[in-house]
Structures are given as structure tokens and as C-alpha cells.
Design an enzyme around this catalytic site. Structure first.
Site, PDB file in Angstrom:
ATOM      1  N   ASN A  39       0.765  -1.245   0.000  1.00 39.65           N
ATOM      2  CA  ASN A  39       0.000   0.000   0.000  1.00 39.65           C
ATOM      3  C   ASN A  39       0.798   1.299   0.000  1.00 39.65           C
ATOM      4  OD1 ASN A  39      -2.666  -1.246   0.239  1.00 39.65           O
ATOM      5  ND2 ASN A  39      -1.932  -1.879   2.252  1.00 39.65           N
ATOM      6  N   TYR A  40       2.070   1.231   0.350  1.00 40.77           N
ATOM      7  CA  TYR A  40       2.783   2.491   0.538  1.00 40.77           C
ATOM      8  C   TYR A  40       4.016   2.682  -0.333  1.00 40.77           C
ATOM      9  CZ  TYR A  40      -0.140   3.543   4.501  1.00 40.77           C
ATOM     10  OH  TYR A  40      -1.212   3.835   5.292  1.00 40.77           O
TER      11      TYR A  40
END
Length: 751
Positions: free
Chosen positions: A708-709
Site C-alpha cells: 500500500n505504501y
DNA sequence: TCGAATACTTAGAAACCGGCCT
DNA sequence: AGGCCGGTTTCTAAGTATTCGA
């Protein structure tokens, strides 16, 4: 190098262990550093391929417009703040003029309208720069390259870990794999090479079969009984089903919690007949163990099914997936993420959730809203049922939705992460984060200036932003009290969540954070902060008591509105993405030793990944088998070491013999022993690296940040640069999700 | 002019599965 | 052949951000 300039800046800002004096000096150098950076970037583009160059040029164009807007905004801002800043000079320490603390929700501060909120979605950052190119040749060439690659990879694997199969079998398996891969690749929608739709439009054609409902309740056989107060008690089906939910969870800690038990009991009773309700009045007198044993036996049975049965079941499952697991979106078959409706059960809220144990009701077609194209084949509801509603809204991405009964929230059926709809958004997210890179120095300067604002809300906003930037805290939306577990983020921090130490362990102005964040994961950190931040925190806490908001004049909409005015598309969470990605890039650069072996490089990657996970506070419960598996690994290493000693001895012997008499045979023996020694050494090294990695990873979850990052292009570029096969870093799911990045990032990609 | 509703991303736990060891 | 282990996949809760509507 370009990278160094950037990472150095970052490093100083981040590394809290470093002397703060050094940090304070930093801003003065920053603009200089940035200019140099940009220049370097330009130079860099000189040896990029055409595609890249075109992209670059376009980027610069955009950058220019953005800068113009920025400049305009800044000017406007100065109009407002300019006067203030003059005042500020002598009012800096005059706290008297600052407002008194307010209770949020009661006396809400009026939200100040941003001067020139850049709105109109139409202006939203266009990210693809190269997609407008016709470039058909290029595309096919790319495909060819892809094919070559595909053919190469399995061979490498073969070398990596030879299997104990016959050669033919192996070859057949490889051929199959290659074919499958090729097919997959050919079927892949290369949406990133297409033009984006007009704003707000998510699709033009959408067809699907609707969701799959949970199987109906399967009643208990007559011999399995529920006991109340020691006596068998025959429940009617509705109550029996709910009792079963509890019985299933009997060896889970949930069922020992009072809140869980009470909520369950209350909801269970609602499913009871009058008679049942009259008899069953005390949960502690309920005995579900027979049911529990039965369920366990059943799942055991399921596991022990014969091969044929399993295969049959798998095939049946496959059929369902084939029919319901995909949809047709603008001529492309796309995988759905969650096409199965959540089955009924007991609500498992995380942490101290006030609603844990409540009954999650069975969802019927009558609860479902279907979303699809008007001209598509509308999904058929199950026989005898009808949908709640069928709508045709192409400004949203969901295919179906319903309202869950425990919290009254909407749930959606949406596409898989590898779909265009998700992928494009993800790409955009990283592009916004990359854009922040060009504004971050300015933004940091702005919030530092705002530490001395005479307006309380601006000071609070500045300090909150400082935390979000420096510590990667989440925004911290307000949440309804009593409806969810008591967790907080930055803006919702309360005075009891921080402690101030003018001096601690030899460091000045230390803030100790201790609070429960998302998923009730504890955030605990002691951080030295700038003096102004510290003083402000003291001020914010004045005349407040436990339970009061630290930032009583701030909420997330205000913060985001402000951020939006600093950079288009900027919100609080962008800082997390930005800081995570830039940290990975910087750590990779720092930790990767060009001379290292592949396993060592992977360890470096994992360590870089770990740095990010720690920053973002991504934790996991240590695996139950952790100690055991660690011990196993150690044993394995010991065994190998013994083996190595043995091989060494043999080698010595062989050498001796070879010295005495020189024969072809002996020479060969010597060679093979040498190789054997080398192999064992490598194995040991590999295992030791693995052990280190696992040890360091005990309580840290790398997957969340990876998923996600971290801009996937950083990882792809790193793999290319250091010749590490991507499979070692990304599993199939990740490779699928990040197909766009794998396709476009070269080894010189720079976040 | 808020609180509520909506739509979407991010999150850890649990279930599952397939390869490896005995 | 079966059981164990670790990685992968599934599941769904819990966030963020923005819009809606009384």
C-alpha cells in the site's frame, strides 16, 4: 548524485537520533539543494529513452503550471498572512491573545474558507504522459521483449532449485508454465497505455452476474445437542444457527470477554421463540461444547477428504469463480475482488469494540443494490428473490452494495487490485506522492513558520502537520463515541496520549506518544521535537484534562483543506505514502552493497522495507510458531556446519593425495570437493541471512507497506539495477497488482 | 452548516494450500 | 503417505476523504 542530495535532506529531517541543532540549520540550505536537484534531474533525462524523454518534457510542462498556481496561491496567502506575520514578530510569545480551548463538536470553530481552493475535478492531475503517443510499434516490440523474458525466467529457476523429477517431466512443467504465463500476458489489459476517461467516469460498459450468497444454514444432526443448565434443550433453527456461531468460536479468546458475551446473548435472544427466551436467561448456563466438538470433527473430516473429492470440490469452486468471479468492464474481463457476500456470524470488532459479539445478519438479494450498465445483461437474482435496486451509475466503481446491520455501514463488491480501476488509482496515488517531493520543503517551511502564528488553530494545524510528516501518523478523523473502539490518529489525539519531557535520556524536548491507532494497534514512541513544537504542546495542554482533545481547534477537513491549498491533490495520507516511498528509496541506496550476493541483497531490501514498516507502525502478532521455527532453522544451520567441517576434511585429504600422485581421477575428485565446500558455504550463508531476516521480522509486518505504501517502481528498478529477479521480492499477487509498474519502470527510475 | 452518508484505501487475522521432510 | 510449515490468499474491519442533504 541526485539521489544523495535528496536523501540527505530527508535523512536529516528524519533521523531523530541526530543532534537537533544540525536540523535547525537545514532549512537555509534546502532551497539551494532543491534547485540543484532539479538541475540534476534535467541532466539525467538526457540519456533516457524517447518515451521517458517525452514524459519528462510533459512533466515539466505540468510542473510549470503547477508552479504558477503555487506562486499565485502564495501571493494570495501573503495577503492574509503577511499582516499577521508582521504582528507575529512581537506577539510570538504572547499567548494571551490565543483563544481558550474548545470542546470539539460542541463549539466547533468555523472552517475558514481557503482563499483560492483549486477545485473542479477536471483539473485533477493528469498522470499519464506517454499514453497519448501512438507508439504501436513500440508496443509490439515491448511484447516481444516480454516474451523473451518469460522464456528465460523458468530456466533460471531450474538452476536455482533443481527438482527431483525426470527431465521430461521438468521440461513439460516448464513448458506449461511458460505457456500459461504467455497466455496471461497476452490477456492482460495494458490499460496504462490507453487514454484516461473524462473525469468522474469510471467505466463505459459494465456487466456481471451479481454476487454469490452464503450457503443456507445447515441444521445440526439430531444427536448433537445444546444443553441449558445441564439438560438437553432443542433449539429452533433460527436460534440454533446463532448458537452455532458462538459454538464455532469457543476456543477463541473473544468468547471469554464480557462485552462479546453480552452482545451475543442480547442478539441471540432476539432470534429465540418466546419459549426459548423464557428458559434461556443466562449465558453461563449454556453449554455449547457438544456443538463445538461436532463442528471441529466436521472440519477435520473436510480436511481428510479423499483426493478425488477434493478435486471435485475444487472444480466446482472453479466453476463458480469462473461464472461469478469476473465481470466485463469496457470489453475486458476483470477479476472481482470479493464476489461472495459475507456470511452471517458474530461481529469481530478489533480491540475494545463495544459492538463485538453482535449478530451479523444473513444478507439476502432483497438487501443488494446492483450496479451495472443499462445495456448490459442485468444479473439474475436467485430464484424466488429480487434485488433491492438495480442502478446504472458509472461514476462509481462498485458492482453491488448492501448495508451491514451491526454498524449500519455500506459494504461493496469491487474489483480486484489487478484491475484497471484499482491500478489506475494506485498509480495516481504514487504520482501525487512524487509531486509532494517537489513541494515538501516549502510545506515544511510553512508549517515551521506557523508554529508562531497568533491564531491558535493555525498553530495546532502546524504542529499536527509536523507529526504527520515526521512520524507518519494517520490523519485521525473524528469518530462517533461508543460506536467503535477508542482509537485515535493525529487530529484526534487527546491530552492523555502524550507526555512531555523537557529532558529525557540526555535529549531535550522529548514527546512520548502512547495511544491506540487503527485496528487498536499501539503506537508507542519517544521523540525529541523542535523547541517550538514542545512549547506549543505545553500550551495546547494548558487547562485541559484527560479526555480533552490535544488539537481542540483542528479537525481533518480543516487540515486537508489547508493541504489542498498548498498542493493540488494533497491530503494528510499522502505524507505517509511519500515518506514511506522516499524512505525505501533512500534505505535501498544506503544498504545495498554492489558486491553482495543475491541473498544478501534481498536481506538489504527487506531491511529497507522494515525501516518503512517501523515508520508506519505496521505490526503483527508474533507467529505462534515463531520460536519453534527459529529453533528449527538454527538446527538446520548447525547441521550444515557439521557437514561443512566434514567436507573440509575430505578436501584436505584429497589435496594431500593429489599432491602425492597426480592423476586425472584425483584431480577430478579435488575439484568436486572444492565445489561441494563452496556449495555448503553458500547454503550456510543463505540460511544465516534467512535467520537474521526472520529474527528482525518477529513483530513487524512488511506486507502492508509493500502492498500500500511503496511505489512499486522503486522496487522494480532496484531489481533491474542489481539483477535480482523480481520474483524474490514480489509474489504473484504483487506482480499482478503492479503490472503497470513492472512494465514501465527501468533501472533508473527515481521516485 | 453541520452530521450523515458514501466510496474508496488500508489493515491484521485467519484460512488455505502446496512443497518438503520424515 | 501424511503431517507440518511457511507463504499466499481471503476475509472483512477500520481507516481516510469527500459529498450530500435536512
Amino acid at each position: 548524485m541526485t539521489q544523495e542530495t535528496a536523501t540527505e535532506d530527508h535523512d536529516v529531517f528524519w533521523d531523530t537520533s541526530k543532534d537537533k541543532q544540525e536540523k535547525k540549520k537545514k532549512p537555509a540550505r534546502k532551497s539551494e539543494g532543491k534547485a540543484a536537484k532539479e538541475k540534476k534531474n534535467e541532466e539525467k533525462s538526457g540519456h533516457k529513452n524517447k518515451k521517458e524523454k517525452a514524459k519528462k518534457a510533459d512533466n515539466e510542462k505540468k510542473e510549470e503550471t503547477v508552479n504558477k498556481e503555487e506562486a499565485k496561491k502564495k501571493k494570495d496567502k501573503n495577503k492574509v498572512n503577511g499582516g499577521v506575520s508582521v504582528k507575529m514578530e512581537f506577539e510570538d510569545e504572547d499567548f494571551a491573545s490565543l483563544e481558550k480551548p474548545v470542546k470539539k463538536g460542541k463549539k466547533r470553530v468555523r472552517m475558514e474558507e481557503a482563499e483560492d481552493t483549486v477545485k473542479s475535478k477536471k483539473k485533477k492531475i493528469k498522470i499519464e504522459d506517454d499514453k497519448e503517443e501512438p507508439g504501436k510499434e513500440k508496443r509490439s516490440k515491448k511484447l516481444d521483449e516480454k516474451k523473451k523474458k518469460i522464456k528465460k525466467e523458468p530456466k533460471e529457476e531450474k538452476v536455482d532449485k533443481p527438482k527431483k523429477k525426470t527431465k521430461e517431466e521438468r521440461d513439460a512443467a516448464i513448458a506449461l508454465k511458460v505457456k500459461k504465463k504467455e497466455e496471461e500476458e497476452a490477456a492482460r489489459w495494458r490499460w496504462w497505455e490507453e487514454e484516461k476517461y473524462e473525469d468522474g467516469v469510471k467505466w463505459r460498459f459494465l456487466e456481471h452476474k451479481g454476487p454469490v450468497f452464503a450457503p443456507p444454514y445447515d441444521p445440526l444432526p439430531p444427536h448433537v445437542k445444546f444443553y441449558y443448565d445441564g439438560k438437553p434443550f432443542q433449539l429452533r433453527l433460527p436460534a440454533e444457527e446463532v448458537a452455532g456461531f458462538f459454538a464455532h468460536m469457543l476456543d477463541h479468546e473473544y468468547t471469554t470477554r464480557d462485552v462479546f458475551r453480552n452482545n451475543f446473548f442480547l442478539d441471540w435472544r432476539k432470534e429465540m421463540t418466546l419459549e426459548e427466551k423464557t428458559v434461556i436467561t443466562d449465558l453461563s448456563k449454556c453449554d455449547f461444547t457438544e456443538m463445538h466438538t461436532y463442528f471441529k470433527a466436521k472440519s477435520e473430516e473436510r480436511k481428510n477428504r479423499s483426493k478425488e473429492e477434493k478435486l471435485k470440490l475444487k472444480e466446482e469452486n472453479q466453476k463458480i469463480v469462473e461464472e461469478f468471479g469476473y465481470c466485463l468492464l469496457d470489453h475486458h474481463k476483470e477479476k472481482i475482488g470479493n464476489f461472495k457476500i459475507e456470511p452471517p456470524g458474530l461481529f469481530r470488532g478489533r480491540g475494545d469494540h463495544p459492538k463485538q459479539g453482535m449478530l451479523k445478519k444473513r444478507i439476502l438479494p432483497e438487501d443488494i443494490i446492483i450496479n451495472c450498465s443499462k445495456e448490459s445483461k442485468i444479473p439474475e437474482p436467485p430464484a424466488g428473490h429480487k434485488w433491492k435496486e438495480v442502478r446504472h451509475d458509472n461514476t462509481v466503481t462498485w458492482l453491488a452494495s448492501w448495508t451491514e446491520n451491526v454498524q449500519g455501514l455500506a459494504k461493496y463488491i469491487m474489483l480486484n487490485a489487478n484491475s484497471k480501476l484499482k491500478g489506475e488509482k494506485d498509480w495516481e496515488k504514487y504520482e501525487v506522492a512524487r509531486k509532494l517531493k517537489h513541494h515538501v520543503d516549502n510545506i515544511r517551511k510553512t508549517y515551521r513558520d506557523n508554529f508562531k502564528s497568533k491564531e491558535m488553530k493555525i498553530r495546532q494545524r502546524a504542529v499536527a502537520l509536523y507529526f504527520i510528516d515526521k512520524l507518519a501518523l494517520r490523519a485521525g478523523n473524528e469518530k462517533e463515541e461508543g460506536e467503535t473502539a477508542d482509537t485515535v490518529g493525529c487530529c484526534s489525539l487527546r491530552v492523555e496520549h502524550i507526555k512531555l519531557y523537557p529532558e529525557l535520556d540526555g535529549e531535550n524536548h522529548v514527546v512520548e506518544f502512547d495511544f491506540l491507532g487503527k485496528d487498536s494497534i499501539r503506537y508507542y514512541n519517544k521523540v525529541p521535537v523542535e523547541k517550538k513544537v514542545f512549547k506549543n504542546l505545553q500550551l495546547f495542554m494548558e487547562n485541559k484534562q484527560e479526555g480533552d482533545d490535544l488539537f481542540d481547534r483542528l479537525n481533518t477537513p480543516m487540515l486537508n483543506k489547508h493541504l489542498q491549498s498548498l498542493m493540488e491533490g494533497l491530503t494528510a495520507k499522502v505524507f505517509r505514502t511519500y515518506n514511506a516511498s522516499i524512505t525505501l528509496q533512500q534505505q535501498l541506496e544506503e544498504l545495498t552493497d554492489p558486491e553482495a550476493t543475491v541473498p544478501e541483497k534481498i536481506l538489504s531490501y527487506n531491511r529497507a522495507n522494515r525501516a518503512v514498516a517501523i515508520l508506519c507502525n505496521h505490526q503483527r502478532a508474533p507467529p505462534k510458531t515463531f520460536d519453534q521455527s527459529m529453533a528449527n532453522l538454527r538446527t538446520k544451520i548447525e547441521a550444515r556446519k557439521e557437514q561443512m567441517a566434514l567436507v573440509k576434511k575430505e578436501l584436505k585429504e584429497a589435496k594431500k593425495q593429489a599432491n602425492e600422485s597426480d592423476s586425472e581421477k584425483l584431480r577430478k575428485l579435488l575439484e568436486s570437493k572444492k565445489k561441494a565446500l563452496q556449495r555448503t558455504e553458500e547454503q550456510i550463508m543463505k540460511l544465516e541471512v534467512q535467520a537474521t531476516d526472520r529474527e528482525e521480522n518477529k513483530q513487524i509486518a512488511l506486507s502492508t507497506s509493500k502492498l500500500n505504501y511503496l511505489d512499486p517502481r522503486i522496487s522494480v528498478a532496484w531489481c533491474k539495477k542489481w539483477n535480482v529477479s523480481l520474483e524474490k521480492i514480489y509474489n504473484k499477487t504483487l506482480r499482478d497488482k503492479f503490472a503497470w509498474a513492472i512494465d514501465m519502470a527501468e533501472s533508473d527510475f527515481y521516485f
